[in-house]
Structure formats: C-alpha cells, structure tokens
Design a protein around this motif. Sequence first.
Motif, PDB file in Angstrom:
ATOM      1  N   UNK A  54       0.821  -1.218   0.000  1.00  0.00           N
ATOM      2  CA  UNK A  54       0.000   0.000   0.000  1.00  0.00           C
ATOM      3  C   UNK A  54       0.849   1.260   0.000  1.00  0.00           C
ATOM      4  N   UNK A  55       1.788   1.360   0.947  1.00  0.00           N
ATOM      5  CA  UNK A  55       2.558   2.605   1.100  1.00  0.00           C
ATOM      6  C   UNK A  55       3.392   2.899  -0.143  1.00  0.00           C
ATOM      7  N   UNK A  56       4.045   1.892  -0.696  1.00  0.00           N
ATOM      8  CA  UNK A  56       4.887   2.133  -1.880  1.00  0.00           C
ATOM      9  C   UNK A  56       4.037   2.522  -3.092  1.00  0.00           C
ATOM     10  N   UNK A  57       2.822   1.964  -3.195  1.00  0.00           N
ATOM     11  CA  UNK A  57       1.912   2.373  -4.273  1.00  0.00           C
ATOM     12  C   UNK A  57       1.506   3.833  -4.114  1.00  0.00           C
ATOM     13  N   UNK A  58       1.229   4.236  -2.870  1.00  0.00           N
ATOM     14  CA  UNK A  58       0.847   5.626  -2.615  1.00  0.00           C
ATOM     15  C   UNK A  58       1.979   6.585  -2.971  1.00  0.00           C
ATOM     16  N   UNK A  59       3.203   6.208  -2.593  1.00  0.00           N
ATOM     17  CA  UNK A  59       4.368   7.050  -2.902  1.00  0.00           C
ATOM     18  C   UNK A  59       4.547   7.162  -4.415  1.00  0.00           C
ATOM     19  N   UNK A  60       4.468   6.027  -5.100  1.00  0.00           N
ATOM     20  CA  UNK A  60       4.653   6.016  -6.554  1.00  0.00           C
ATOM     21  C   UNK A  60       3.566   6.829  -7.252  1.00  0.00           C
ATOM     22  N   UNK A  61       2.322   6.690  -6.803  1.00  0.00           N
ATOM     23  CA  UNK A  61       1.210   7.428  -7.406  1.00  0.00           C
ATOM     24  C   UNK A  61       1.376   8.930  -7.180  1.00  0.00           C
ATOM     25  N   UNK A  62       1.836   9.298  -5.975  1.00  0.00           N
ATOM     26  CA  UNK A  62       2.053  10.704  -5.668  1.00  0.00           C
ATOM     27  C   UNK A  62       3.137  11.327  -6.537  1.00  0.00           C
ATOM     28  N   UNK A  63       4.228  10.593  -6.737  1.00  0.00           N
ATOM     29  CA  UNK A  63       5.328  11.073  -7.590  1.00  0.00           C
ATOM     30  C   UNK A  63       4.851  11.227  -9.029  1.00  0.00           C
ATOM     31  N   UNK A  64       4.078  10.244  -9.504  1.00  0.00           N
ATOM     32  CA  UNK A  64       3.582  10.282 -10.885  1.00  0.00           C
ATOM     33  C   UNK A  64       2.637  11.468 -11.097  1.00  0.00           C
ATOM     34  N   UNK A  65       1.722  11.672 -10.131  1.00  0.00           N
ATOM     35  CA  UNK A  65       0.773  12.780 -10.227  1.00  0.00           C
ATOM     36  C   UNK A  65       1.503  14.125 -10.233  1.00  0.00           C
ATOM     37  N   UNK A  66       2.501  14.248  -9.344  1.00  0.00           N
ATOM     38  CA  UNK A  66       3.272  15.492  -9.286  1.00  0.00           C
ATOM     39  C   UNK A  66       4.046  15.705 -10.580  1.00  0.00           C
ATOM     40  N   UNK A  67       4.529  14.606 -11.162  1.00  0.00           N
ATOM     41  CA  UNK A  67       5.246  14.692 -12.434  1.00  0.00           C
ATOM     42  C   UNK A  67       4.358  15.202 -13.557  1.00  0.00           C
ATOM     43  N   UNK A  68       3.107  14.685 -13.610  1.00  0.00           N
ATOM     44  CA  UNK A  68       2.155  15.147 -14.632  1.00  0.00           C
ATOM     45  C   UNK A  68       1.902  16.643 -14.505  1.00  0.00           C
ATOM     46  N   UNK A  69       1.764  17.107 -13.272  1.00  0.00           N
ATOM     47  CA  UNK A  69       1.509  18.532 -13.065  1.00  0.00           C
ATOM     48  C   UNK A  69       2.752  19.370 -13.369  1.00  0.00           C
ATOM     49  N   UNK A  70       3.922  18.843 -13.029  1.00  0.00           N
ATOM     50  CA  UNK A  70       5.169  19.598 -13.215  1.00  0.00           C
ATOM     51  C   UNK A  70       5.499  19.819 -14.687  1.00  0.00           C
ATOM     52  N   UNK A  71       5.204  18.834 -15.530  1.00  0.00           N
ATOM     53  CA  UNK A  71       5.523  18.988 -16.961  1.00  0.00           C
ATOM     54  C   UNK A  71       4.406  19.725 -17.712  1.00  0.00           C
ATOM     55  N   UNK A  72       3.356  20.097 -16.980  1.00  0.00           N
ATOM     56  CA  UNK A  72       2.286  20.893 -17.591  1.00  0.00           C
ATOM     57  C   UNK A  72       1.266  20.098 -18.363  1.00  0.00           C
ATOM     58  N   UNK A  73       1.234  18.772 -18.194  1.00  0.00           N
ATOM     59  CA  UNK A  73       0.308  17.934 -18.967  1.00  0.00           C
ATOM     60  C   UNK A  73      -1.142  18.283 -18.671  1.00  0.00           C
ATOM     61  N   UNK A  74      -1.454  18.485 -17.406  1.00  0.00           N
ATOM     62  CA  UNK A  74      -2.833  18.780 -17.018  1.00  0.00           C
ATOM     63  C   UNK A  74      -3.254  20.163 -17.523  1.00  0.00           C
ATOM     64  N   UNK A  75      -2.358  21.165 -17.378  1.00  0.00           N
ATOM     65  CA  UNK A  75      -2.659  22.514 -17.862  1.00  0.00           C
ATOM     66  C   UNK A  75      -2.889  22.517 -19.373  1.00  0.00           C
ATOM     67  N   UNK A  76      -2.099  21.728 -20.100  1.00  0.00           N
ATOM     68  CA  UNK A  76      -2.244  21.650 -21.557  1.00  0.00           C
ATOM     69  C   UNK A  76      -3.591  21.065 -21.958  1.00  0.00           C
ATOM     70  N   UNK A  77      -4.028  20.013 -21.235  1.00  0.00           N
ATOM     71  CA  UNK A  77      -5.315  19.394 -21.535  1.00  0.00           C
ATOM     72  C   UNK A  77      -6.458  20.376 -21.313  1.00  0.00           C
ATOM     73  N   UNK A  78      -6.381  21.131 -20.219  1.00  0.00           N
ATOM     74  CA  UNK A  78      -7.423  22.112 -19.937  1.00  0.00           C
ATOM     75  C   UNK A  78      -7.393  23.264 -20.950  1.00  0.00           C
ATOM     76  N   UNK A  79      -6.189  23.633 -21.371  1.00  0.00           N
ATOM     77  CA  UNK A  79      -6.055  24.682 -22.379  1.00  0.00           C
ATOM     78  C   UNK A  79      -6.691  24.273 -23.694  1.00  0.00           C
ATOM     79  N   UNK A  80      -6.514  23.003 -24.064  1.00  0.00           N
ATOM     80  CA  UNK A  80      -7.130  22.489 -25.293  1.00  0.00           C
ATOM     81  C   UNK A  80      -8.653  22.537 -25.203  1.00  0.00           C
ATOM     82  N   UNK A  81      -9.183  22.173 -24.032  1.00  0.00           N
ATOM     83  CA  UNK A  81     -10.633  22.184 -23.839  1.00  0.00           C
ATOM     84  C   UNK A  81     -11.182  23.599 -23.957  1.00  0.00           C
TER      85      UNK A  81
END
Length: 325
Positions: A226-253
Amino acid sequence: AYMSHIGANNVVVKQFSKPLSVIKSPYVLLVAAYIVACLMSLAVSSATGLGVLLMATLFPMMTAMGISRPAATAVCASPAAIILSPTSGDVVIAAEKAGLPLHVFAVETVLPVSICAIIVMAAAAYFWNKYLDNKENTPMERVDVSEIETHAPAYYAVLPFLPIIGVFLFNGETIPGLYLDIYTIVVLSIFLGALVDFATKKFDGRRTLEDLDACYEGMADAFKGVVMLLVAAGVFAQGLMSIGAIDNLLGLAESAGAGGIALMMLLTLLTVAAAIATGSGNAPFYAFVELAPSLAAKMGLNPAFLIIPMLQASNLGRTVSPVSG
C-alpha cells in the motif's frame, strides 16, 4: 493482523454471525454490508484508512456468512467512491471553489448525488457479484459458527471496533476541542488492545510482546504494498503537473470552445482518467478544481455545475484504479 492473531476477529465473527444467520441470501447480506460500509465512510474520510478498517472488521464477518472472498473485498474497496463525509479534504476545497458554505454544499448538492450512487452501486453489487460468482463457480459456503474456534474471551469482540469508536469519540465535537486523525486512533487502538491482552494473559509481558510481532509483520506487508503504491502514485501525479500535462489538456478544452455540458463532461473524463492513472483521487481533483471557477465564469455557469461531477469522478476513478492504495 494483530486482531486476527489474538483471536479478536474470530470472536467478532462468532458473536455477529448468530443474528445475521437469519438472512439466508448471502447477496442480501452483501448489500446490507455495503450500505453499512458507506455509512462508515461518514466517520473515516481517508480512502485507504476506510479500506483498512473495513478489511479488519466487515471482511471476516462477510466471508463467514457465505459471501465469496472476491465479493467481500469488492464491498470493502467500493465505498471509497461515495462522498458522504462533509469534512473530507476534497469536499472542503470543492465548497470553497464553488463559493458555497460547506454545510450547504455537502448536504444540498453532494448528498443527493451520493445517495443516488449508493442505490445504483448496491443494486450493481447484488446482481454483478451474483453473476460473477455463478460464472466462475466461486465457492460460497457459510461457516458453521459452532466450528469457529475462539480462544479469546467474548469481550475481545469490542477490540476490532476501537478505531470506529475512536473516530466518533475524537471527532472534535463529541469531546469539544479533542480531535485525532484516523492514523493516531488506529495506533492508540493497537496500544489499548495490547493492554487488554496483557491483562487477560495474567500480565505475561513476554507473551504480549511476542503477539505484537503480528502487528509489526502486518505493517511490513502494508508498507511494501500500500505505502509504496501511494508514494509512486504521488510522484507520478506530481510529475504530470510539473511537466504541464494537465494545464495543456485544460487549455485544449478551453480553446476548443466547448459548451457548458461538453466542458463538464470533458473535465469529468479527464479527472477520471487522471485518477485511474495516478491511483489518487485528490491529486487530479486539486489540480483541475483550481481552474473550474474561471472556466465557469467565462461560460456563464455556476462553478458547482463543473465541480460536483469532477469531485464524484475523482473518487470513482481512484476506486477502480489498479494502483490505488
């Protein structure tokens, strides 16, 4: 793990199985257990904390009453998709961004949707699990209560429920100003359980400490999964936000000039997809909800129109994610 080792879970199963044995259909029991699990989410706003709590309390009771193990675990995992707790972090943020008082937002806008979801999911749990059990020939055998061996006294039945009692007791309102989070309550419950076990075993400290090894082994199992999955998911989510992937998707919309309903559907689908990918409900919701008020203002919409589906979607996506804690 500790409650199972000292025999408390078996005592719970034996005590509670007697009155429940009058219900002959295990699937009716499954629906009843699901509704109880949803109500427990009122007290425990943490999805992982709720899952752990349900696996420790409801799961052994359900399997003893003839519910198949896959169906029982599904019941323990699925209430995290329901939003009932008004003090949950994502509900508080959603109310703030929607510009509504928390009690109004939680009771008048979120609760009706959650009640509809509970009814639909309870019906789905009944028919879908029945279909899967028949399809896969999953064994569903009731345990004869008299065959359950219990070496612990009857009062041990209270011990697995100490975290639930603690959640209601230390919610900051029952005892004004005294609030403890679920993790502190669980550790305190283990300590109280050990004290009761210590007294029951005639103050044999060595034996009590040896029994606590089961607790530490349970912690290790949870950490590696459980804990290692949570850590990995948190890092991945932060990575998506850091590279601007989420902002780009919203900008397209936004640039696509989508209408109100289309924008709401798009934001909801994006939230579900991000929650499934990251295993976190809060991470994608917190990222998307920041832009909801400005998007709603541009479209002439009530912010709650965009926020409530996103809030529900983030919880639902987390529940079906294979990397969710």
